[in-house]
Design an enzyme around this catalytic site. Structure first.
Site, PDB file in Angstrom:
ATOM      1  N   GLU A 111       0.828  -1.206   0.000  1.00 44.75           N
ATOM      2  CA  GLU A 111       0.000   0.000   0.000  1.00 44.75           C
ATOM      3  C   GLU A 111       0.862   1.255   0.000  1.00 44.75           C
ATOM      4  O   GLU A 111       0.530   2.254  -0.644  1.00 44.75           O
ATOM      5  CB  GLU A 111      -0.951  -0.027   1.202  1.00 44.75           C
ATOM      6  CG  GLU A 111      -2.007  -1.126   1.055  1.00 44.75           C
ATOM      7  CD  GLU A 111      -2.855  -1.317   2.296  1.00 44.75           C
ATOM      8  OE1 GLU A 111      -2.282  -1.502   3.382  1.00 44.75           O
ATOM      9  OE2 GLU A 111      -4.090  -1.282   2.170  1.00 44.75           O
ATOM     10  N   GLU A 131      -3.710  -9.642   3.798  1.00 46.24           N
ATOM     11  CA  GLU A 131      -4.493  -9.322   4.996  1.00 46.24           C
ATOM     12  C   GLU A 131      -5.577 -10.343   5.309  1.00 46.24           C
ATOM     13  O   GLU A 131      -5.894 -10.589   6.473  1.00 46.24           O
ATOM     14  CB  GLU A 131      -5.107  -7.927   4.863  1.00 46.24           C
ATOM     15  CG  GLU A 131      -4.122  -6.770   5.064  1.00 46.24           C
ATOM     16  CD  GLU A 131      -3.353  -6.390   3.821  1.00 46.24           C
ATOM     17  OE1 GLU A 131      -3.321  -7.189   2.864  1.00 46.24           O
ATOM     18  OE2 GLU A 131      -2.772  -5.296   3.820  1.00 46.24           O
TER      19      GLU A 131
END
Ligand SMILES: CCCCCCCCCCCCC[C@H](O)CC(=O)SCCNC(=O)CCNC(=O)[C@H](O)C(C)(C)COP(=O)(O)OP(=O)(O)OC[C@H]1O[C@@H](n2cnc3c(N)ncnc32)[C@H](O)[C@@H]1OP(=O)(O)O
Length: 255
Positions: A111, A131
């Site tokens: 990210e 995740e």
């Protein structure tokens, strides 16, 4: 205050490098978040900022699992706000940002790379948003930035499996912009920065804003936005300097 886990240095005129150095995995805990904020403050005058890592094998392994496992919901939210805050600052920076990835860029680490304007990945890099393997979703912009870079299907493949994407595949799908030999990502990013720094930064930032607007605006509004950006640059004097310099056969002196 951060314990010096992000080192900023000037690599050349207008080009700064911010290097992550929080072994063993550059977990994006508060020390790195604060260190990145401080480094970006110090890099205020740079036109291009390269984000790199000196931790072997890692660009960044993501948000700090050790930290997240110890906090309550309020602190988790605050932590997320701080992490997204520095990534959004990178994305909105009044400069060109380049992620130089030689190792693993996972979760918040990817990210972070996607918040940069451009990504240079070496053959030794791998990318992923694992995740879901932790019972989370990418919570620092990954669900929004990844589909815009690689398309819905590939983004779902990556996020639903949590798999690591090798650099060659990442380059083929547009997740990284340049693929270079193993261990040379920072060197290649600096070469790219040297190409970028000779052009007009206000014009380059306008290009980024206008391309990003294309994902949110209907086509006719996108065309109008493009014209507005062109008019702003023309009235700012950047275009006048660029056009005049060309005709006078000299390098332009941009803002
Ligand atoms: C409650 C209301 C909430 C409302 C909304 C709030 C939103 C909040 C949003 C929060 C922000 C989230 C942002 C982000 O999307 C989330 C994440 O990034 S989650 C983490 C994602 N990353 C991962 O899952 C990778 C985890 N690591 C691994 O899988 C492996 O380490 C590896 C990278 C595959 C390497 O494996 P190995 O070679 O076997 O090495 P080790 O596993 O032994 O690791 C070495 C060493 O590093 C430590 N480490 C690795 N990754 C992390 C990490 N991410 N955080 C902390 N520490 C990490 C590992 O523990 C080892 O340490 P050691 O044991 O040696 O001390």
């Amino acid at each position: 205050m951060s314990d010096n886990v992000v080192a900023r240095r000037s690599a050349a005129a207008g080009i700064d490098v911010c290097t992550l150095k929080r072994p063993p995995a550059n977990a994006l805990g508060l020390p790195i978040i604060e260190g990145l904020q401080a480094a970006l403050d110090e890099a205020a005058d740079a036109k291009v900022v390269v984000i790199s890592s000196e931790v072997p094998g890692f660009f960044a392994a993501g948000a700090d699992i050790k930290h997240m496992s110890t906090v309550d919901a309020k602190s988790f939210t605050e932590y997320g706000d701080k992490l997204r805050g520095v990534l959004d600052r990178l994305a909105a920076a009044d400069k060109i940002t380049i992620a130089a990835v030689d190792g693993l860029a996972l979760g918040g680490g990817l990210e972070l790379a996607m918040a940069c304007a451009l990504r240079v990945g070496s053959a030794s890099a791998k990318f992923g948003l694992p995740e879901v393997k932790l019972g989370l979703i990418p919570g620092a912009g990954g669900t929004q930035r990844l589909p815009r870079l690689v398309g819905r299907g590939r983004a779902l493949d990556i996020m639903l499996t949590g798999r690591q994407v090798p650099a060659e595949e990442a380059h083929a799908m547009g997740l990284i912009d340049r693929l270079v030999p193993a261990g040379t990502a920072e060197k290649a990013a600096l070469e790219l920065a040297a190409e970028l720094v000779t052009a007009s930064l206000p014009a380059q930032r306008a290009v980024i804003r206008t391309v990003d607007a294309a994902f949110d605006l209907p086509l006719d509004q996108g065309f109008r936005y493009e014209v507005e950006q062109e008019q702003e640059l023309f009235e700012s004097g950047e275009a006048r300097e660029g056009l005049t310099a060309f005709l006078e056969k000299r390098p332009p002196k941009f803002a």
